[in-house]
Design a protein around this motif. Sequence first.
Motif, PDB file in Angstrom:
ATOM      1  N   VAL A 422       0.857  -1.182   0.000  1.00  0.00           N
ATOM      2  CA  VAL A 422       0.000   0.000   0.000  1.00  0.00           C
ATOM      3  C   VAL A 422       0.894   1.232   0.000  1.00  0.00           C
ATOM      4  O   VAL A 422       1.693   1.419   0.918  1.00  0.00           O
ATOM      5  CB  VAL A 422      -0.926   0.025   1.238  1.00  0.00           C
ATOM      6  N   VAL A 423       0.743   2.086  -1.027  1.00  0.00           N
ATOM      7  CA  VAL A 423       1.558   3.299  -1.119  1.00  0.00           C
ATOM      8  C   VAL A 423       0.643   4.475  -1.451  1.00  0.00           C
ATOM      9  O   VAL A 423      -0.189   4.384  -2.355  1.00  0.00           O
ATOM     10  CB  VAL A 423       2.665   3.161  -2.183  1.00  0.00           C
ATOM     11  N   LYS A 424       0.812   5.566  -0.699  1.00  0.00           N
ATOM     12  CA  LYS A 424      -0.012   6.756  -0.877  1.00  0.00           C
ATOM     13  C   LYS A 424       0.762   7.842  -1.625  1.00  0.00           C
ATOM     14  O   LYS A 424       1.993   7.890  -1.596  1.00  0.00           O
ATOM     15  CB  LYS A 424      -0.479   7.279   0.488  1.00  0.00           C
ATOM     16  N   GLY A 425       0.015   8.714  -2.278  1.00  0.00           N
ATOM     17  CA  GLY A 425       0.630   9.834  -2.978  1.00  0.00           C
ATOM     18  C   GLY A 425      -0.417  10.864  -3.325  1.00  0.00           C
ATOM     19  O   GLY A 425      -1.477  10.921  -2.704  1.00  0.00           O
ATOM     20  N   ARG A 426      -0.123  11.628  -4.380  1.00  0.00           N
ATOM     21  CA  ARG A 426      -1.084  12.642  -4.835  1.00  0.00           C
ATOM     22  C   ARG A 426      -1.284  12.477  -6.333  1.00  0.00           C
ATOM     23  O   ARG A 426      -0.437  11.927  -7.047  1.00  0.00           O
ATOM     24  CB  ARG A 426      -0.630  14.050  -4.456  1.00  0.00           C
ATOM     25  N   LEU A 427      -2.406  12.997  -6.810  1.00  0.00           N
ATOM     26  CA  LEU A 427      -2.825  12.730  -8.181  1.00  0.00           C
ATOM     27  C   LEU A 427      -1.803  13.209  -9.205  1.00  0.00           C
ATOM     28  O   LEU A 427      -1.533  12.503 -10.193  1.00  0.00           O
ATOM     29  CB  LEU A 427      -4.187  13.391  -8.426  1.00  0.00           C
ATOM     30  N   ASP A 428      -1.232  14.391  -9.005  1.00  0.00           N
ATOM     31  CA  ASP A 428      -0.319  14.905 -10.029  1.00  0.00           C
ATOM     32  C   ASP A 428       1.007  14.160 -10.072  1.00  0.00           C
ATOM     33  O   ASP A 428       1.848  14.437 -10.924  1.00  0.00           O
ATOM     34  CB  ASP A 428      -0.089  16.420  -9.842  1.00  0.00           C
ATOM     35  N   ARG A 429       1.214  13.196  -9.171  1.00  0.00           N
ATOM     36  CA  ARG A 429       2.430  12.377  -9.207  1.00  0.00           C
ATOM     37  C   ARG A 429       2.103  10.890  -9.344  1.00  0.00           C
ATOM     38  O   ARG A 429       2.955  10.041  -9.087  1.00  0.00           O
ATOM     39  CB  ARG A 429       3.243  12.601  -7.927  1.00  0.00           C
ATOM     40  N   LEU A 430       0.869  10.587  -9.736  1.00  0.00           N
ATOM     41  CA  LEU A 430       0.423   9.192  -9.776  1.00  0.00           C
ATOM     42  C   LEU A 430       1.239   8.353 -10.759  1.00  0.00           C
ATOM     43  O   LEU A 430       1.640   7.222 -10.452  1.00  0.00           O
ATOM     44  CB  LEU A 430      -1.067   9.129 -10.147  1.00  0.00           C
ATOM     45  N   GLY A 431       1.499   8.876 -11.953  1.00  0.00           N
ATOM     46  CA  GLY A 431       2.253   8.106 -12.943  1.00  0.00           C
ATOM     47  C   GLY A 431       3.629   7.719 -12.441  1.00  0.00           C
ATOM     48  O   GLY A 431       4.065   6.567 -12.569  1.00  0.00           O
ATOM     49  N   ALA A 432       4.333   8.681 -11.845  1.00  0.00           N
ATOM     50  CA  ALA A 432       5.679   8.405 -11.319  1.00  0.00           C
ATOM     51  C   ALA A 432       5.615   7.435 -10.150  1.00  0.00           C
ATOM     52  O   ALA A 432       6.502   6.575  -9.997  1.00  0.00           O
ATOM     53  CB  ALA A 432       6.334   9.720 -10.892  1.00  0.00           C
ATOM     54  N   LEU A 433       4.566   7.551  -9.333  1.00  0.00           N
ATOM     55  CA  LEU A 433       4.417   6.656  -8.178  1.00  0.00           C
ATOM     56  C   LEU A 433       4.273   5.207  -8.627  1.00  0.00           C
ATOM     57  O   LEU A 433       4.964   4.302  -8.117  1.00  0.00           O
ATOM     58  CB  LEU A 433       3.198   7.087  -7.363  1.00  0.00           C
ATOM     59  N   VAL A 434       3.408   4.972  -9.612  1.00  0.00           N
ATOM     60  CA  VAL A 434       3.198   3.606 -10.108  1.00  0.00           C
ATOM     61  C   VAL A 434       4.465   3.083 -10.765  1.00  0.00           C
ATOM     62  O   VAL A 434       4.852   1.920 -10.575  1.00  0.00           O
ATOM     63  CB  VAL A 434       2.006   3.573 -11.079  1.00  0.00           C
ATOM     64  N   ALA A 435       5.146   3.915 -11.539  1.00  0.00           N
ATOM     65  CA  ALA A 435       6.382   3.480 -12.206  1.00  0.00           C
ATOM     66  C   ALA A 435       7.440   3.076 -11.181  1.00  0.00           C
ATOM     67  O   ALA A 435       8.166   2.093 -11.368  1.00  0.00           O
ATOM     68  CB  ALA A 435       6.902   4.595 -13.106  1.00  0.00           C
ATOM     69  N   ARG A 436       7.528   3.825 -10.090  1.00  0.00           N
ATOM     70  CA  ARG A 436       8.538   3.538  -9.071  1.00  0.00           C
ATOM     71  C   ARG A 436       8.254   2.230  -8.339  1.00  0.00           C
ATOM     72  O   ARG A 436       9.180   1.536  -7.901  1.00  0.00           O
ATOM     73  CB  ARG A 436       8.582   4.698  -8.064  1.00  0.00           C
ATOM     74  N   LEU A 437       6.988   1.850  -8.243  1.00  0.00           N
ATOM     75  CA  LEU A 437       6.621   0.651  -7.478  1.00  0.00           C
ATOM     76  C   LEU A 437       7.016  -0.640  -8.184  1.00  0.00           C
ATOM     77  O   LEU A 437       7.142  -1.687  -7.546  1.00  0.00           O
ATOM     78  CB  LEU A 437       5.116   0.649  -7.203  1.00  0.00           C
ATOM     79  N   ASP A 438       7.150  -0.615  -9.524  1.00  0.00           N
ATOM     80  CA  ASP A 438       7.489  -1.830 -10.273  1.00  0.00           C
ATOM     81  C   ASP A 438       6.541  -2.963  -9.889  1.00  0.00           C
ATOM     82  O   ASP A 438       6.946  -4.017  -9.387  1.00  0.00           O
ATOM     83  CB  ASP A 438       8.947  -2.231 -10.011  1.00  0.00           C
ATOM     84  N   LEU A 439       5.269  -2.751 -10.137  1.00  0.00           N
ATOM     85  CA  LEU A 439       4.225  -3.694  -9.737  1.00  0.00           C
ATOM     86  C   LEU A 439       4.351  -5.025 -10.466  1.00  0.00           C
ATOM     87  O   LEU A 439       4.626  -5.069 -11.666  1.00  0.00           O
ATOM     88  CB  LEU A 439       2.842  -3.098 -10.020  1.00  0.00           C
ATOM     89  N   THR A 440       4.154  -6.110  -9.733  1.00  0.00           N
ATOM     90  CA  THR A 440       4.153  -7.451 -10.340  1.00  0.00           C
ATOM     91  C   THR A 440       2.836  -8.178 -10.129  1.00  0.00           C
ATOM     92  O   THR A 440       2.543  -9.149 -10.808  1.00  0.00           O
ATOM     93  CB  THR A 440       5.288  -8.309  -9.749  1.00  0.00           C
ATOM     94  N   GLY A 441       2.017  -7.741  -9.157  1.00  0.00           N
ATOM     95  CA  GLY A 441       0.728  -8.365  -8.884  1.00  0.00           C
ATOM     96  C   GLY A 441      -0.415  -7.465  -9.282  1.00  0.00           C
ATOM     97  O   GLY A 441      -0.209  -6.323  -9.702  1.00  0.00           O
TER      98      GLY A 441
END
Length: 467
Positions: A422-441
Amino acid sequence: MRVFLASIPLDGARVVVVGSGEPALAKLRLFLDSPAELLWFAPDGLPSPLEIPAGAPAPVTRRPDFADLIDARLVFIAVNDIVKAHAVAKTARALGAQVNIVDQPDSSDFHTPALIDRDEVVVAVATGGSAPILARDLRSRIEGVLPQGVASVARLAGDLRRTVKESVPDFMARRRFWEKAFRGPAADLAAEGRMAEARREMVRLLNAAAAPHETPPQGLVHIVGAGPGDPELLTLKALRALQDADVIIHDRLVSSEILDRARRDARRIYVGKSRGDHSVPQDEIERLMIEEARAGHRVVRLKGGDPFVFGRGGEELEAMRAAGIETIVVPGVTAALACAASTGLPLTHRDHAQAVTFVTGQPKPGGVDADWSRLAAPNHTLAVYMGAGQAERIAADLLAAGRDGATPVVVIENGSRPDQRVVKGRLDRLGALVARLDLTGPALLFIGETAALAVSDDQPALSEVAA
């Protein structure tokens, strides 16, 4: 599975108990009503006459010797001298017996489970000797729901078993007969002790099952929501469908823990899909469901979450109806509900959100995308399925429609599972947040004021803050 509970026939078996304290007496009580030959040795002296269980065999006040242990099937040893206990165990094992040294799980060939004894029906709960109190607590819970008359049902089934096998040679047809018998009036009558009536009802069912059919009976399809992955979030109806299934056609998002709840001999067919990889096309999945049902099988189409929330369950239901296949839909806990609950994120809130919308971030190829301009209102929670790959575009569309860039967002991967992130952020940084997480699931995006209330991986829970 760390331990295997075997069913050991006791007719004609010799069971030896060595000891005179309460652990030994408890083992004696287990076998007093069994057909086993029970021998009792008390080398440490006899207990008080008031403590000796009624019906116990006469105790022998010495250690068992070689002759006593011949043909012994089970030997329980509960004596004070551990050296002597191991000496008896060595002799018993040499003669082919299985040995249990009480409170010495590492030195025992088997452990005594917590038992529910209903004569013909015995239920056992085991923890490998590591947590016997837990096993007893679980036994008590099971005992509360197990009918007292279940032994009569099993006894009647035993009387008819050979006749049923001869009359209904087909394995699948025979299993369906037993399911009808155990879940219908015959079982109820037997449980009430009305054995003559129960037998007549069993025979009636047997005659119907043995009658020749020109065409095989058509099966049934259950379209079942498996929930987000936590097996304890399965509905009772979903669990029953899994345990009755002949064939389980399941998706990638169905966890192994869920599949472990299914009947072990059910055939399992994997038709998983992932983004950009549809190894089994949807029309082939539907054809497979129809084919298995027409072969007379009970089919469970097992889908992650809820089959009617971005699960294509509606398409499959239409296909089954068009083919004339009886179909039952079993809803599941959808991912948005489970992910939100697991992080303390309220989808609606009197102060922060008066509406919630479930939306997909991945329309079908050539399909119409969501109208993000209509979803950009404040005080509105968005639960975005399949949106991780489109996170930057979704954020840009919402910002262009007027949503505040500081709007809270939460990304939840593997929601409700042990490996949840679970990671929180703000809308204007959502793309960078998801990219940084390197999601696998599988991941969901939550956008809106209520997202600020979620507990993230780098934030203490509310109970910890209060402490």
